[in-house]
Design a protein around this motif. Sequence first.
Motif, short mmCIF file in Angstrom:
data_model
loop_
_atom_site.label_atom_id
_atom_site.label_comp_id
_atom_site.label_asym_id
_atom_site.label_seq_id
_atom_site.Cartn_x
_atom_site.Cartn_y
_atom_site.Cartn_z
N MET A 93 -37.87 -49.89 -35.34
CA MET A 93 -37.14 -49.40 -36.62
C MET A 93 -38.07 -48.04 -36.03
O MET A 93 -38.84 -47.96 -36.37
CB MET A 93 -36.83 -49.99 -37.93
N ALA A 94 -36.96 -46.51 -36.73
CA ALA A 94 -38.29 -45.29 -36.07
C ALA A 94 -38.55 -44.83 -37.35
O ALA A 94 -39.00 -45.96 -38.61
CB ALA A 94 -36.66 -44.46 -36.46
N GLU A 95 -39.75 -44.45 -37.12
CA GLU A 95 -41.04 -44.35 -38.28
C GLU A 95 -40.78 -43.56 -39.03
O GLU A 95 -40.64 -43.70 -40.41
CB GLU A 95 -42.48 -43.17 -37.54
N GLY A 96 -39.76 -42.70 -39.05
CA GLY A 96 -39.06 -41.76 -40.50
C GLY A 96 -38.29 -42.64 -41.37
O GLY A 96 -38.48 -42.20 -42.44
N LYS A 97 -37.43 -43.82 -40.70
CA LYS A 97 -37.43 -44.18 -41.67
C LYS A 97 -37.66 -45.60 -42.16
O LYS A 97 -37.42 -45.60 -43.37
CB LYS A 97 -35.72 -45.17 -40.40
N LEU A 98 -38.29 -45.71 -41.44
CA LEU A 98 -39.51 -46.96 -41.94
C LEU A 98 -40.32 -46.21 -43.18
O LEU A 98 -40.39 -46.89 -44.22
CB LEU A 98 -40.30 -47.24 -41.08
N GLU A 99 -40.53 -44.74 -42.96
CA GLU A 99 -41.17 -44.25 -43.67
C GLU A 99 -40.81 -43.82 -45.45
O GLU A 99 -41.65 -44.45 -46.11
CB GLU A 99 -41.82 -42.77 -43.33
N ARG A 100 -39.21 -43.83 -45.14
CA ARG A 100 -38.77 -42.98 -46.59
C ARG A 100 -38.43 -44.40 -46.74
O ARG A 100 -38.75 -44.57 -48.22
CB ARG A 100 -37.22 -42.96 -45.82
N ARG A 101 -38.11 -45.49 -46.32
CA ARG A 101 -37.93 -47.38 -47.10
C ARG A 101 -39.12 -46.74 -47.24
O ARG A 101 -39.28 -48.00 -49.06
CB ARG A 101 -37.55 -47.95 -45.96
N PHE A 102 -41.12 -46.93 -47.11
CA PHE A 102 -41.66 -47.31 -48.07
C PHE A 102 -42.43 -46.28 -48.80
O PHE A 102 -41.97 -46.97 -50.34
CB PHE A 102 -43.08 -46.97 -46.84
N TRP A 103 -41.39 -45.30 -48.86
CA TRP A 103 -41.68 -44.21 -50.22
C TRP A 103 -40.77 -44.75 -51.07
O TRP A 103 -41.12 -45.07 -52.08
CB TRP A 103 -41.79 -42.59 -50.03
N ARG A 104 -39.76 -44.42 -50.71
CA ARG A 104 -38.68 -45.24 -51.86
C ARG A 104 -39.00 -46.33 -52.89
O ARG A 104 -38.79 -46.48 -53.94
CB ARG A 104 -37.49 -45.49 -50.68
N PHE A 105 -39.00 -47.29 -51.68
CA PHE A 105 -39.38 -49.21 -52.48
C PHE A 105 -40.52 -48.85 -53.07
O PHE A 105 -40.62 -49.69 -54.13
CB PHE A 105 -38.84 -49.84 -51.88
N TRP A 106 -41.63 -48.75 -52.29
CA TRP A 106 -42.90 -49.08 -53.02
C TRP A 106 -42.62 -48.22 -54.41
O TRP A 106 -43.53 -49.00 -55.35
CB TRP A 106 -44.15 -48.12 -52.10
#
Length: 175
Positions: free
Chosen positions: A1-14
């Motif tokens: 998974m691309a870091e940008g997508k993973l980071e967005r998911r992290f911030w959004r869900f966390w």
Amino acid sequence: MAEGKLERRFWRFWLSGLLLLALMIAMNPAFSNEISPFGMRDHQTAGTALRVDAIQGAWQAAGVLNLARFGMAIDLVYIAIYAFGAYCGGRLFSQSSKPALRRLGWTIAVTAIIGGAADAIETLCQCVQIMMLKGSDLLAGVAATAQPVKTIAFLVTFFGLLTALYIRRTTRRAG
């Protein structure tokens, strides 16, 4: 998974998980009384059917039983959202080129899985008892056993992610 997508998911869900946690904390005083001074936490750690029945009876007498049921439903949603967000954060930091950040990331990711499972088990045991309006020694015991596991896992993921964010920020400044 691309870091940008993973980071967005992290911030959004966390962060969404943390908002739901704040909502549950704000609701908790409604469940505090002589029988359960710590509110929902007393139900989580009850350990016996007799104690669960006493807590639920007090909530019913206070007119907050349906609110408690709603709170447990919110808790189930929170568990999925927060655990996924923490896992994504752990995976994000596990991809770091810095060994300490990479190890911390893996620790967070694994702990998010363990904590999410323990929290789901605990909350499902609670939900069954409150929906049936009857305590169960087995379910109360399982919930009470899972409760410290999920609490420790939450603390590891929460403070681990704050630490990882701090390390990332300070190493970016230095670099």
